[in-house]
Design an enzyme around this catalytic site. Structure first.
Site, PDB file in Angstrom:
ATOM      1  N   THR A 117       0.817  -1.211   0.000  1.00 20.49           N
ATOM      2  CA  THR A 117       0.000   0.000   0.000  1.00 20.49           C
ATOM      3  C   THR A 117       0.850   1.259   0.000  1.00 20.49           C
ATOM      4  O   THR A 117       1.962   1.275   0.546  1.00 20.49           O
ATOM      5  CB  THR A 117      -0.906   0.022   1.244  1.00 20.49           C
ATOM      6  OG1 THR A 117      -1.570   1.292   1.339  1.00 20.49           O
ATOM      7  CG2 THR A 117      -0.106  -0.183   2.522  1.00 20.49           C
ATOM      8  N   TYR A 141      -2.330   0.154   9.904  1.00 21.70           N
ATOM      9  CA  TYR A 141      -2.498  -0.483   8.597  1.00 21.70           C
ATOM     10  C   TYR A 141      -1.220  -0.352   7.778  1.00 21.70           C
ATOM     11  O   TYR A 141      -0.673  -1.350   7.283  1.00 21.70           O
ATOM     12  CB  TYR A 141      -3.675   0.154   7.853  1.00 21.70           C
ATOM     13  CG  TYR A 141      -3.724  -0.210   6.386  1.00 21.70           C
ATOM     14  CD1 TYR A 141      -3.877  -1.535   5.982  1.00 21.70           C
ATOM     15  CD2 TYR A 141      -3.617   0.767   5.396  1.00 21.70           C
ATOM     16  CE1 TYR A 141      -3.919  -1.874   4.639  1.00 21.70           C
ATOM     17  CE2 TYR A 141      -3.662   0.439   4.053  1.00 21.70           C
ATOM     18  CZ  TYR A 141      -3.808  -0.876   3.677  1.00 21.70           C
ATOM     19  OH  TYR A 141      -3.838  -1.210   2.346  1.00 21.70           O
TER      20      TYR A 141
END
Length: 330
Positions: A117, A141
């Site tokens: 990501t 995250y």
């Protein structure tokens, strides 16, 4: 031989399965169906329901299906949720990935593609951001994904194991042929939320934060069509099969749109002027992040074919209409 897609019943994973099948690959899927759907997996693709952290279960699938490459999507992806429940993210995204890689090494699987990501960059010092920029994630995250990247690098040094980590920017849209799309209830993806609101599935939507240091005060993101992202994974698989070495690549278009611009595009394409409410900024959201994508274009020959915001919105709207029709039929 067979390519294993973990999380293959989810949004991006199911598009990956379609892209691999279109390319003539044999595919198998592992998914625990916590956010995915069994109907999203084609009937001729074996779906093994279970957790990638369960090593005995995964070992059985790898041997039964004669897996020679793994494309790993399974995990948790909501930034605010990761701030509220970090241990969930370190389990699902880091610990489970560690267990999966250990079994892959044990079974002699040397090709591994990882769903990473742009959140690993945090608030980048400059945009577009390149792969060698400072890594400073703002959320559990992002940190959970960065830990997995670092773990893969260590494993590649110690074992016969090559990987590609693809750092996604904001994935959106749906299969242009109408075979799949973002189907998760209560999803937080901006374009999906805006499309749901345009079609009356939500009474209104919110803009989180309006005083960011951007031209219109809202966050700027690089939106990539899910089909182009799936094509990037195919290119990464071909790279590894040619004997290519481990590497990390951004997946984006090198162009950003603000939240207000995206909402305007959805209103324009849908023809609906829906209600938008202003709300405080959320923890873990950087002001702007745009991909520098020349590395993947040069090294893997990736050529996106759907780099158009209105086209992304149109595909997303079509899929939302399909979901509405499906629910009426049920």
């Amino acid at each position: 031989m067979t390519v294993l897609v973990t999380g293959g019943a989810g949004y991006i994973g199911s598009h990956m399965v379609l892209e691999l099948r279109d390319a003539g690959e044999t595919v198998a899927v592992i998914d625990n169906l916590s956010t995915g759907f069994d109907w999203a997996v084609p009937e001729d693709v074996p779906l093994h329901v279970g957790n990638i952290g369960d090593q005995e279960f995964v070992r059985g699938v790898l041997r039964e299906r004669k897996i020679d490459a793994i494309i790993h999507f399974a995990g948790s992806i909501i930034v605010p949720e990761s701030v509220e429940n970090p241990l969930l993210y370190y389990r699902n995204n880091t610990a489970n990935t560690r267990n999966l890689i250990e079994v892959a090494v044990e079974c002699g699987i040397t090709r591994f593609i990882f769903s990473s990501t742009a959140a690993v960059y945090g608030n980048p010092e400059e945009n577009p951001v390149s792969e060698d920029a400072r890594l400073f994630p703002l959320s559990p995250y992002g940190r959970s994904k960065l830990m997995s990247e670092e773990m893969m690098a260590d494993v590649a040094t110690a074992h016969d194991f090559e990987y590609v980590a693809l750092r996604y920017f904001n994935v959106a849209g749906a299969d242009p042929a109408g075979r799949g799309g973002q189907s998760t209830p209560r999803a937080t993806h901006l374009i999906k939320v805006a499309c749901e609101t345009a079609l009356g599935r939500r009474p209104k939507m919110q803009i989180f934060g309006t005083d960011y240091p951007t031209p219109d005060g809202t966050c700027i993101r690089d939106y990539i069509h899910v089909k182009d992202l799936a094509m990037a994974h195919v290119a990464a698989l071909e790279h590894l099969r040619r004997g290519g070495k481990s590497n990390v690549f951004n997946c984006g278009y090198s162009r950003g749109f603000s939240v207000r611009e995206v909402i305007s595009a959805v209103k324009s394409v849908s023809g609906v002027d829906f209600e938008v409410e202003l709300a405080p900024a959320r923890a873990g959201d950087p002001a702007a992040i745009i991909a520098k994508s020349d590395k993947i274009r040069t090294a893997l020959g990736w050529r996106p074919a759907h780099a158009d915001l209105e086209g992304i919105v149109r595909n997303a709207l079509d899929w939302e209409r399909h979901l509405m029709d499906r629910q009426k039929a049920d």
